[in-house]
Design a protein around this motif. Sequence first.
Motif, PDB file in Angstrom:
ATOM      1  N   PRO A  18      13.560  -2.688  13.531  1.00 24.96           N
ATOM      2  CA  PRO A  18      13.821  -3.876  12.712  1.00 24.96           C
ATOM      3  C   PRO A  18      12.688  -4.895  12.726  1.00 24.96           C
ATOM      4  CG  PRO A  18      15.166  -3.879  14.706  1.00 24.96           C
ATOM      5  CD  PRO A  18      14.532  -2.539  14.627  1.00 24.96           C
ATOM      6  N   ARG A  19      11.921  -4.949  13.801  1.00 26.53           N
ATOM      7  CA  ARG A  19      10.837  -5.939  13.872  1.00 26.53           C
ATOM      8  C   ARG A  19       9.754  -5.659  12.847  1.00 26.53           C
ATOM      9  NH1 ARG A  19       8.843  -6.908  19.915  1.00 26.53           N
ATOM     10  NH2 ARG A  19       7.644  -8.480  18.757  1.00 26.53           N
ATOM     11  N   PHE A  20       9.650  -4.409  12.417  1.00 21.49           N
ATOM     12  CA  PHE A  20       8.606  -4.036  11.469  1.00 21.49           C
ATOM     13  C   PHE A  20       9.142  -3.838  10.048  1.00 21.49           C
ATOM     14  CE2 PHE A  20       7.403  -2.431  15.673  1.00 21.49           C
ATOM     15  CZ  PHE A  20       6.164  -3.035  15.838  1.00 21.49           C
ATOM     16  N   GLN A  21      10.403  -4.220   9.810  1.00 22.86           N
ATOM     17  CA  GLN A  21      10.993  -3.933   8.508  1.00 22.86           C
ATOM     18  C   GLN A  21      10.288  -4.674   7.380  1.00 22.86           C
ATOM     19  OE1 GLN A  21      15.217  -3.777   8.364  1.00 22.86           O
ATOM     20  NE2 GLN A  21      15.370  -4.093   6.161  1.00 22.86           N
ATOM     21  N   GLY A  22       9.946  -5.937   7.592  1.00 21.54           N
ATOM     22  CA  GLY A  22       9.257  -6.696   6.553  1.00 21.54           C
ATOM     23  C   GLY A  22       7.912  -6.091   6.193  1.00 21.54           C
ATOM     24  N   ARG A  23       7.152  -5.710   7.226  1.00 20.81           N
ATOM     25  CA  ARG A  23       5.846  -5.092   6.970  1.00 20.81           C
ATOM     26  C   ARG A  23       5.992  -3.708   6.355  1.00 20.81           C
ATOM     27  NH1 ARG A  23       3.680  -6.659  12.887  1.00 20.81           N
ATOM     28  NH2 ARG A  23       5.921  -6.990  13.138  1.00 20.81           N
ATOM     29  N   LEU A  24       7.049  -2.992   6.736  1.00 20.28           N
ATOM     30  CA  LEU A  24       7.303  -1.691   6.127  1.00 20.28           C
ATOM     31  C   LEU A  24       7.590  -1.845   4.639  1.00 20.28           C
ATOM     32  CD1 LEU A  24       7.890   1.366   6.266  1.00 20.28           C
ATOM     33  CD2 LEU A  24      10.254   0.784   6.879  1.00 20.28           C
ATOM     34  N   MET A  25       8.420  -2.827   4.282  1.00 17.58           N
ATOM     35  CA  MET A  25       8.722  -3.052   2.872  1.00 17.58           C
ATOM     36  C   MET A  25       7.470  -3.452   2.095  1.00 17.58           C
ATOM     37  SD  MET A  25      12.465  -4.880   2.707  1.00 17.58           S
ATOM     38  CE  MET A  25      11.856  -6.414   3.395  1.00 17.58           C
ATOM     39  N   ALA A  26       6.631  -4.282   2.707  1.00 17.44           N
ATOM     40  CA  ALA A  26       5.399  -4.685   2.037  1.00 17.44           C
ATOM     41  C   ALA A  26       4.487  -3.488   1.784  1.00 17.44           C
ATOM     42  CB  ALA A  26       4.671  -5.729   2.880  1.00 17.44           C
ATOM     43  N   LEU A  27       4.407  -2.587   2.765  1.00 18.75           N
ATOM     44  CA  LEU A  27       3.585  -1.386   2.601  1.00 18.75           C
ATOM     45  C   LEU A  27       4.135  -0.495   1.498  1.00 18.75           C
ATOM     46  CD1 LEU A  27       1.275   0.452   3.541  1.00 18.75           C
ATOM     47  CD2 LEU A  27       2.845   1.404   5.252  1.00 18.75           C
ATOM     48  N   LEU A  28       5.454  -0.298   1.482  1.00 16.14           N
ATOM     49  CA  LEU A  28       6.065   0.535   0.446  1.00 16.14           C
ATOM     50  C   LEU A  28       5.901  -0.097  -0.934  1.00 16.14           C
ATOM     51  CD1 LEU A  28       9.378   1.707   2.177  1.00 16.14           C
ATOM     52  CD2 LEU A  28       7.193   2.903   2.023  1.00 16.14           C
ATOM     53  N   ALA A  29       6.020  -1.418  -1.001  1.00 18.97           N
ATOM     54  CA  ALA A  29       5.825  -2.105  -2.282  1.00 18.97           C
ATOM     55  C   ALA A  29       4.388  -1.942  -2.762  1.00 18.97           C
ATOM     56  CB  ALA A  29       6.170  -3.589  -2.147  1.00 18.97           C
ATOM     57  N   LEU A  30       3.438  -1.970  -1.833  1.00 21.55           N
ATOM     58  CA  LEU A  30       2.036  -1.778  -2.197  1.00 21.55           C
ATOM     59  C   LEU A  30       1.788  -0.368  -2.715  1.00 21.55           C
ATOM     60  CD1 LEU A  30      -0.923  -2.747  -2.257  1.00 21.55           C
ATOM     61  CD2 LEU A  30      -1.096  -2.022   0.147  1.00 21.55           C
ATOM     62  N   ALA A  61       4.640  -9.471 -10.227  1.00 16.73           N
ATOM     63  CA  ALA A  61       5.864  -9.393  -9.434  1.00 16.73           C
ATOM     64  C   ALA A  61       5.636  -8.623  -8.136  1.00 16.73           C
ATOM     65  CB  ALA A  61       6.976  -8.742 -10.256  1.00 16.73           C
ATOM     66  N   SER A  62       4.800  -7.596  -8.179  1.00 24.20           N
ATOM     67  CA  SER A  62       4.504  -6.812  -6.969  1.00 24.20           C
ATOM     68  C   SER A  62       3.830  -7.670  -5.913  1.00 24.20           C
ATOM     69  CB  SER A  62       3.624  -5.614  -7.326  1.00 24.20           C
ATOM     70  OG  SER A  62       4.288  -4.720  -8.180  1.00 24.20           O
ATOM     71  N   VAL A  63       2.894  -8.516  -6.344  1.00 20.11           N
ATOM     72  CA  VAL A  63       2.200  -9.396  -5.395  1.00 20.11           C
ATOM     73  C   VAL A  63       3.186 -10.328  -4.716  1.00 20.11           C
ATOM     74  CG1 VAL A  63       0.508 -11.259  -5.195  1.00 20.11           C
ATOM     75  CG2 VAL A  63      -0.004  -9.268  -6.611  1.00 20.11           C
ATOM     76  N   PHE A  64       4.073 -10.934  -5.504  1.00 17.75           N
ATOM     77  CA  PHE A  64       5.064 -11.838  -4.918  1.00 17.75           C
ATOM     78  C   PHE A  64       6.029 -11.094  -4.002  1.00 17.75           C
ATOM     79  CE2 PHE A  64       3.801 -14.727  -8.373  1.00 17.75           C
ATOM     80  CZ  PHE A  64       3.723 -15.917  -7.663  1.00 17.75           C
ATOM     81  N   LEU A  65       6.427  -9.893  -4.398  1.00 11.19           N
ATOM     82  CA  LEU A  65       7.337  -9.126  -3.550  1.00 11.19           C
ATOM     83  C   LEU A  65       6.691  -8.801  -2.210  1.00 11.19           C
ATOM     84  CD1 LEU A  65       9.964  -7.604  -3.096  1.00 11.19           C
ATOM     85  CD2 LEU A  65       8.952  -5.618  -4.242  1.00 11.19           C
ATOM     86  N   ILE A  66       5.420  -8.430  -2.221  1.00  9.28           N
ATOM     87  CA  ILE A  66       4.718  -8.124  -0.969  1.00  9.28           C
ATOM     88  C   ILE A  66       4.663  -9.362  -0.077  1.00  9.28           C
ATOM     89  CG2 ILE A  66       2.470  -7.524   0.000  1.00  9.28           C
ATOM     90  CD1 ILE A  66       2.061  -5.696  -2.433  1.00  9.28           C
ATOM     91  N   ILE A  67       4.393 -10.524  -0.683  1.00 11.78           N
ATOM     92  CA  ILE A  67       4.341 -11.770   0.093  1.00 11.78           C
ATOM     93  C   ILE A  67       5.696 -12.078   0.719  1.00 11.78           C
ATOM     94  CG2 ILE A  67       4.035 -14.274  -0.075  1.00 11.78           C
ATOM     95  CD1 ILE A  67       1.939 -13.743  -2.249  1.00 11.78           C
ATOM     96  N   PHE A  68       6.755 -11.964  -0.070  1.00  8.72           N
ATOM     97  CA  PHE A  68       8.093 -12.264   0.450  1.00  8.72           C
ATOM     98  C   PHE A  68       8.517 -11.246   1.510  1.00  8.72           C
ATOM     99  CE2 PHE A  68       8.808 -14.146  -3.996  1.00  8.72           C
ATOM    100  CZ  PHE A  68       8.309 -15.366  -3.583  1.00  8.72           C
ATOM    101  N   CYS A  69       8.095  -9.999   1.342  1.00 11.75           N
ATOM    102  CA  CYS A  69       8.401  -8.992   2.363  1.00 11.75           C
ATOM    103  C   CYS A  69       7.714  -9.325   3.685  1.00 11.75           C
ATOM    104  CB  CYS A  69       7.967  -7.606   1.885  1.00 11.75           C
ATOM    105  SG  CYS A  69       8.998  -6.902   0.579  1.00 11.75           S
ATOM    106  N   LEU A  70       6.468  -9.771   3.610  1.00 11.36           N
ATOM    107  CA  LEU A  70       5.745 -10.143   4.829  1.00 11.36           C
ATOM    108  C   LEU A  70       6.359 -11.364   5.501  1.00 11.36           C
ATOM    109  CD1 LEU A  70       2.045  -9.592   3.657  1.00 11.36           C
ATOM    110  CD2 LEU A  70       3.373  -8.169   5.223  1.00 11.36           C
ATOM    111  N   MET A  71       7.041 -12.182   4.734  1.00 12.17           N
ATOM    112  CA  MET A  71       7.720 -13.358   5.299  1.00 12.17           C
ATOM    113  C   MET A  71       9.039 -12.979   5.969  1.00 12.17           C
ATOM    114  SD  MET A  71       7.069 -16.010   2.129  1.00 12.17           S
ATOM    115  CE  MET A  71       8.212 -17.216   2.802  1.00 12.17           C
TER     116      MET A  71
END
Length: 553
Positions: free
Chosen positions: A67-79, A177-187
Amino acid sequence: MGTSYVLPKLLYVSLYSLYGSAIAYMVIFYDEEMGMNPQEIGLLLATPYFVQIISSPLWTLVADSYPRFQGRLMALLALLGGTSVLALPLLAEFVEKYSGPIIFWLAMCLALMYSFFGSPLVALVDSSVLKILGDQKILYGNQRLWGSISNGICIFAVGILINRVGVLSAFYLFGIASVFLIIFCLMTRFEDTTAGHEERQSLLSKSEVRGNYAYNPEQEPLQRQESSTMNTDDDRQSRRSSINTAYAPPPFFSQYQHSSDRGSIWRRDSVASHANTVLLDDEESRRYHQLLQTITATTTYAAMDAQHEANQVMSTMGNEQYPSIGLALSHIPTVETSMAAFSLVGQRQPDGASIYLEKSSLRSLRVQTFLLMVLLFGLAYSMIGQFLFLIYRNDLGMDPSYMGLTGPLAGIAEVMTFWLSKKLFDTYSVTTLTTAAHVLYVFRNLVFMSLKRDDTVSIAVALGLQVINGFCYALMWSTAVTEVDTFFPEEQRAMAQGILAALFSGLGYGLGCALGGFIYDYGSVCLLAASSCIAVFGLLAFYIGRLQPEHGH
């Protein structure tokens, strides 16, 4: 003091902006910019639906395990997923230089890349929102509603842009939208809530009993006084949620209750049931809350928790009362989150039992014919839905600006149907609701077959029929979700919902896209007729199954 939950809303807005931009108009891009035939378009559109049966549970399992890496995982998948979509306009530049098969297989590689990395984002965002909400999962629908709004607005806006600039404008909005999604995922950040095994066992095996409550009754008046100061819609539902969860455990611990028992207090029948008879002090309450968070951190159980909480609140409403739209959406899980239940295969419950689906239930003709009907409806629905914009443009001569209206029209119809679903369930039988969805869908197809090209009235009627389309989809999915719960015991419902979603959106949509591409070569009338015949066949199979007496579990 209430919480506005801004980040979940931003996640949904940015995510569904992707689906309302390039993905929504992909069929037009394949046709106009890449010159593909309907069979090739159908195969490309079918790919994500087949692959997500594997990719969604896989990435959900990874996210739940770390779970600690979920945000970064989502950002990677979105990228990765976003890159595969944004590479399509570059590939279109080589259409005239290379042969058709080369372009098709390169496009298929990009489709597979998006299917594996991009398609699971819906389930992962659902998972993140549920984890952010914590014990206020009943507010899940309030956040998800922003995704529906975003999707409808984007489809409408992109339709206008395509009419003025061209179909490539859809990819511009997709990139933003992809850029914003990656930012929000990293947050999005989560702490690792996994507690030590010894601490969990010491809590669950505690022998000193000082009362028969899982909460402190002396604090209840204070809790009610504090909750009365909350005024917002989210806070009102939060208040209901905290009251419900004070008495009722997550469904992971719960025994199934029939509808007649909904007003009673659920009991814990698991290895954690001893905690139900312990009056917890502050430190023990903190540890017990951490234990519940650990066990319900799994995406599927969190979604089931939200669904059961919403069901409890809605069951206490009078016949004349209507739930809020957010509460109604909390009661109906998304297809992608339901499909994530396959990540539970092989896991064990606290009592050591494996998570599986009993074959005895699947052997029932009533269950088999119901699942067959769901599969065939998904197949028939996607045959038209995926090629709708081509029908609009090639057969009706509709401008993309008018096509964009389908987003708000269908979205409003879907959300309103979900909102009224409980009232419909209380008033009509499953047989009536299922029949209504099929009859209206076939009616919509028959009317479509009579429309004329470049006719203003025909275009207006076609847009109006999209309201019926949205109603049929929402009615069918909400009815299926409710009915499948009656076929299986509590501990098997997560897997049953996963099978339902895989048949409806995975296998059904995938086969529908592929088959629709081949039939569309013979004309839109043939496609509409074939879709209607498949839907009628599914309804007949459903009727055959209803002839078998219903058995309780």
